[in-house]
Design a protein around this motif. Sequence first.
Motif, short mmCIF file in Angstrom:
data_model
loop_
_atom_site.label_atom_id
_atom_site.label_comp_id
_atom_site.label_asym_id
_atom_site.label_seq_id
_atom_site.Cartn_x
_atom_site.Cartn_y
_atom_site.Cartn_z
N ALA A 72 0.83 -1.21 0.00
CA ALA A 72 0.00 0.00 0.00
C ALA A 72 0.86 1.26 0.00
CB ALA A 72 -0.93 0.01 1.22
N GLN A 73 1.97 1.22 0.75
CA GLN A 73 2.89 2.37 0.77
C GLN A 73 3.50 2.61 -0.61
OE1 GLN A 73 3.35 4.36 3.67
NE2 GLN A 73 1.60 3.06 4.16
N ILE A 74 3.85 1.51 -1.29
CA ILE A 74 4.43 1.63 -2.63
C ILE A 74 3.40 2.18 -3.61
CG2 ILE A 74 5.38 0.33 -4.59
CD1 ILE A 74 6.64 -1.56 -2.48
N TYR A 75 2.17 1.65 -3.55
CA TYR A 75 1.11 2.14 -4.43
C TYR A 75 0.87 3.63 -4.22
CZ TYR A 75 -0.44 -2.41 -6.18
OH TYR A 75 -0.52 -3.62 -6.81
N THR A 76 0.84 4.05 -2.96
CA THR A 76 0.61 5.46 -2.66
C THR A 76 1.73 6.33 -3.22
OG1 THR A 76 -0.60 4.93 -0.62
CG2 THR A 76 0.29 7.15 -0.80
N ALA A 77 2.96 5.85 -3.07
CA ALA A 77 4.13 6.61 -3.53
C ALA A 77 4.16 6.74 -5.05
CB ALA A 77 5.41 5.95 -3.04
N VAL A 103 10.30 4.71 -0.50
CA VAL A 103 9.57 3.88 0.47
C VAL A 103 10.51 2.86 1.10
CG1 VAL A 103 7.74 2.17 0.76
CG2 VAL A 103 7.36 4.18 -0.68
N ILE A 104 11.29 2.18 0.26
CA ILE A 104 12.19 1.15 0.77
C ILE A 104 13.28 1.77 1.65
CG2 ILE A 104 13.81 -0.68 0.16
CD1 ILE A 104 10.84 -1.27 -0.50
N ALA A 105 13.80 2.93 1.26
CA ALA A 105 14.84 3.59 2.05
C ALA A 105 14.32 4.02 3.41
CB ALA A 105 15.39 4.79 1.30
N ASN A 109 14.26 -2.31 6.85
CA ASN A 109 14.09 -3.53 7.64
C ASN A 109 12.77 -4.24 7.34
OD1 ASN A 109 16.52 -3.62 8.98
ND2 ASN A 109 15.81 -2.46 10.75
N VAL A 110 11.76 -3.48 6.90
CA VAL A 110 10.49 -4.11 6.54
C VAL A 110 10.69 -4.93 5.27
CG1 VAL A 110 8.09 -3.73 5.87
CG2 VAL A 110 9.13 -2.29 7.64
N PHE A 111 11.44 -4.39 4.31
CA PHE A 111 11.76 -5.17 3.11
C PHE A 111 12.53 -6.42 3.49
CE2 PHE A 111 14.63 -6.41 -0.28
CZ PHE A 111 13.79 -6.50 -1.37
N ARG A 112 13.54 -6.28 4.35
CA ARG A 112 14.34 -7.43 4.78
C ARG A 112 13.46 -8.45 5.51
NH1 ARG A 112 18.03 -3.03 6.49
NH2 ARG A 112 19.74 -2.91 4.98
N PHE A 113 12.54 -7.96 6.30
CA PHE A 113 11.63 -8.83 7.04
C PHE A 113 10.80 -9.69 6.09
CE2 PHE A 113 7.15 -9.14 8.43
CZ PHE A 113 7.29 -10.04 9.48
N LEU A 114 10.28 -9.07 5.03
CA LEU A 114 9.45 -9.82 4.08
C LEU A 114 10.28 -10.84 3.31
CD1 LEU A 114 7.20 -6.93 2.76
CD2 LEU A 114 6.64 -8.69 4.43
N VAL A 115 11.50 -10.46 2.94
CA VAL A 115 12.38 -11.42 2.26
C VAL A 115 12.69 -12.58 3.19
CG1 VAL A 115 14.69 -11.78 1.31
CG2 VAL A 115 13.39 -9.72 0.70
N ASP A 131 3.00 -12.63 -1.30
CA ASP A 131 4.18 -12.44 -2.15
C ASP A 131 4.09 -11.06 -2.80
OD1 ASP A 131 5.71 -14.46 -4.77
OD2 ASP A 131 6.04 -12.39 -4.21
N ILE A 132 4.94 -10.16 -2.34
CA ILE A 132 4.88 -8.77 -2.82
C ILE A 132 5.13 -8.68 -4.32
CG2 ILE A 132 7.31 -8.34 -2.24
CD1 ILE A 132 6.51 -5.49 -1.55
N GLY A 133 6.05 -9.50 -4.83
CA GLY A 133 6.33 -9.47 -6.26
C GLY A 133 5.15 -9.92 -7.09
N ARG A 134 4.49 -10.98 -6.66
CA ARG A 134 3.32 -11.49 -7.39
C ARG A 134 2.20 -10.47 -7.40
NH1 ARG A 134 1.67 -17.03 -5.14
NH2 ARG A 134 3.73 -17.47 -5.98
N ARG A 135 1.99 -9.85 -6.24
CA ARG A 135 0.92 -8.87 -6.13
C ARG A 135 1.17 -7.67 -7.04
NH1 ARG A 135 -1.68 -6.62 -1.40
NH2 ARG A 135 -2.85 -4.78 -2.06
#
Length: 235
Positions: A72-77, A103-105, A109-115, A131-135
């Motif tokens: 959602a944060q990525i979509y908003t950005a 967003v990632i910067a 840690n949220v990105f790392r958490f999901l990975v 799966d964030i990539g699939r979505r």
Amino acid sequence: MTTSSGRTRRSPARTLTREQVVAGAVRCIDRDGPQMSMGAVAGEMGVAKPRLYRMFTDKSDLDGAVSDWLVAQIYTAVAPDLSLIMQPPQATIHRFLSAYAEVIAAHPNVFRFLVLTQSSSGADPSARPLDIGRRLSHDLAERSRSVLSSVAIDTDGIDHLLRGIVGFVVAVTDLWLDTDPVPRPEPTKVFVDRTTNAVCQLVDGFLREKGVVTKPDMSVAATLATITATSTTEQ
């Protein structure tokens, strides 16, 4: 609170929503790193852990909610900016990737958490977070299919292309954060520039396969208009 009879009355439990718990989980991950536990989130929210399990089936349910939050944060950005259609494709892709990188910067840690949760979730697909990539690739494919169909470009293979692009972006994001653990402006700019160039090459290759040759300095709007005019003439 003590009543006149000397008995202690418990204060009513404060209202707690899933969104508040997810926000608390994100704070934990941002602060403490990707190894997030339900106990840590309960402590962050000031509640007993069983209360969280009345709101989330298990930890993987909360993991999925955190993934939803990041998407959602990525979509908003990268929300559609109508002015982008007046820019060349490379500038548009660069803008989207810049917003993504911001967003990632802000939440590496949220990105790392999901990975981490996806790589250690085991063989049971039902236990994996979203799966964030699939979505993202599915949504981008639907949007792209609509645009390309409107100018009579064959969309066969678009899902393959965008799954590959999103997978590539996720992979190089992991590389970026591995080499720059606390994202700094200059390495972030290099990441965005290099990723933009690679994505543009993939998109250009797909379009050339469909018989469409784009001009680097031509805006997206002008390119679509040219394709439409050419298609009409050929008919």
